[in-house]
Design an enzyme around this catalytic site. Structure first.
Site, PDB file in Angstrom:
ATOM      1  N   HIS A 125       0.823  -1.229   0.000  1.00 27.11           N
ATOM      2  CA  HIS A 125       0.000   0.000   0.000  1.00 27.11           C
ATOM      3  C   HIS A 125       0.853   1.273   0.000  1.00 27.11           C
ATOM      4  CE1 HIS A 125      -3.616  -2.285   0.464  1.00 27.11           C
ATOM      5  NE2 HIS A 125      -3.307  -2.732   1.670  1.00 27.11           N
ATOM      6  N   HIS A 164      -6.313  -7.266  -0.453  1.00 28.01           N
ATOM      7  CA  HIS A 164      -6.437  -5.832  -0.699  1.00 28.01           C
ATOM      8  C   HIS A 164      -5.658  -5.440  -1.959  1.00 28.01           C
ATOM      9  CE1 HIS A 164      -6.772  -6.439   3.748  1.00 28.01           C
ATOM     10  NE2 HIS A 164      -7.895  -5.768   3.508  1.00 28.01           N
ATOM     11  N   ASP A 249      -4.441 -12.897   3.339  1.00 26.20           N
ATOM     12  CA  ASP A 249      -5.687 -12.436   3.963  1.00 26.20           C
ATOM     13  C   ASP A 249      -6.922 -12.691   3.089  1.00 26.20           C
ATOM     14  OD1 ASP A 249      -4.627 -10.579   2.235  1.00 26.20           O
ATOM     15  OD2 ASP A 249      -4.568  -8.924   3.675  1.00 26.20           O
TER      16      ASP A 249
HETATM   17 ZN   LIG Z   1      -4.059  -7.189   2.756  1.00 25.33          ZN
END
Ligand SMILES: [Zn+2]
Length: 345
Positions: A125, A164, A249
């Site tokens: 990120h 994500h 995840d």
């Molecule tokens: Zn993640």
């Protein structure tokens, strides 16, 4: 086949506090995975080096770099609302970025066949000018820039299967045709980017491929996406090195994700990635840990992934998913103009 693992207990020294999901306990889960009896004598431990300032600045702005340095010795600072530092974080973040460089060097120099680095804090990120989403420096993006420079690589594939979207990595390479960024992630989850129509721009148009997946998809759907989209496009791109942002995840037990993968699914995905790498770059693959917050699922998924990396054969899994058909069709529509392998069927 030798698999290198880049790990140190020092990654625990980045302290995020008791209630933070990206906890030092994750380092213990990795350590347990590496001691798993099934992997005994199959892994080559490689001590991580610290990344140099110039290496980090291949991706990040000096202002962000200074901000991280200034956190050193301070009890707690916030780089963003969910990215905190402890007194040692600045040091550990250099080691985290360096761990993926160590893995990349070992693979590129032929010391090992493939490698798995376990940096903490994670990286995907982090944008050039901003640490975010538990990530301080973008470990994988730094490794890609470093590999381009040190080994003069013209085609690097970055595969990100964290639940994500790897917004930081996408941002770094959005205009580059030399790095193909492919991400599977949960549609609508943090940080909200990674839509199908984010495809790169200027010279990089077509070299960003996002597969946002509806919540609930699991092993058969992921396998279908890898077999029908990721592998064909990867083969056509023909990378000289594959870097994997390996977040666990999307596991069904993960408290932050809403997907349904199991450890067998991770083994299947890894098998597909290795197949692609063997066909294009003599199997040169570097995995780097990103997310994964259920400690038991994290441990077992890492064991399953390493088992495949060290050459263990797993039974051919079926990709009988009907649910992924529509998604495959959409991806083909969005990217068929750039990849003939998506136009054929
Ligand atoms: Zn993640």
């Amino acid at each position: 086949m030798t698999t290198g693992v880049v790990f140190t207990e020092d990654f625990k020294k980045h302290e995020t506090g008791r209630r933070h999901p990206e906890s030092a306990g994750r380092v213990d889960a990795v350590a347990r995975a590496l001691r798993d009896p099934s992997l005994r004598d199959k892994l080559k431990p490689l001590p991580p080096r610290s990344a140099e300032r110039e290496e980090i600045l291949l991706v990040h702005w000096d202002r962000l770099y200074q901000e991280v340095l200034e956190s050193a010795g301070q009890k707690r600072t916030h780089l963003d609302s969910d990215t905190v530092t402890s007194p040692d974080t600045a040091n550990v973040a250099h080691l985290a970025a360096g761990s993926v460089l160590t893995a990349t060097e070992a693979v590129m120099d032929g010391e090992v066949q493939n490698a798995f680095a376990f940096p903490r804090p994670p990286g995907h990120h982090a944008k050039p000018d901003k640490s975010m989403g538990f990530c301080v420096f973008n470990n994988v993006a730094i490794a890609a820039q470093y590999a381009q420079k040190r080994y003069q690589l013209k085609r690097i594939l970055i595969l990100d299967f964290d639940v994500h979207h790897g917004n930081g990595t996408q941002k770094v390479f959005y205009t580059s045709p030399e790095v193909l960024f492919v991400s599977t992630h949960q549609s609508g989850a943090y940080p909200g980017t990674g839509e199908l129509l984010e495809i790169g721009k200027d010279e990089g148009e077509g070299f960003t491929l996002n597969v946002p997946m509806p919540p609930g998809m699991g092993d058969p759907e992921f396998l279908r996406i890898f077999r029908d989209v990721v592998v064909p496009v990867g083969l056509e791109f023909a990378p000289e090195l594959v870097l994997v942002s390996a977040g666990f995840d999307a596991h069904r037990d993960d408290p932050l994700g809403g997907m349904n993968l199991t450890r067998d699914g991770y083994a299947g995905i890894t098998q597909e990635i290795l197949r692609l790498a063997r066909s294009t770059c003599e199997g040169k693959v570097v995995f780097a840990l990103e997310g994964g917050y259920d400690l038991h699922a994290l441990e077992k998924s890492i064991v399953a992934t390493l088992a495949v990396m060290t050459g263990e054969q797993t039974p051919e899994a079926a990709d009988f998913s009907k649910a992924a058909e529509e998604l495959v069709r959409e991806v083909r529509q969005a990217h068929g103009a750039y990849w003939s392998s998506l136009r054929e069927s």
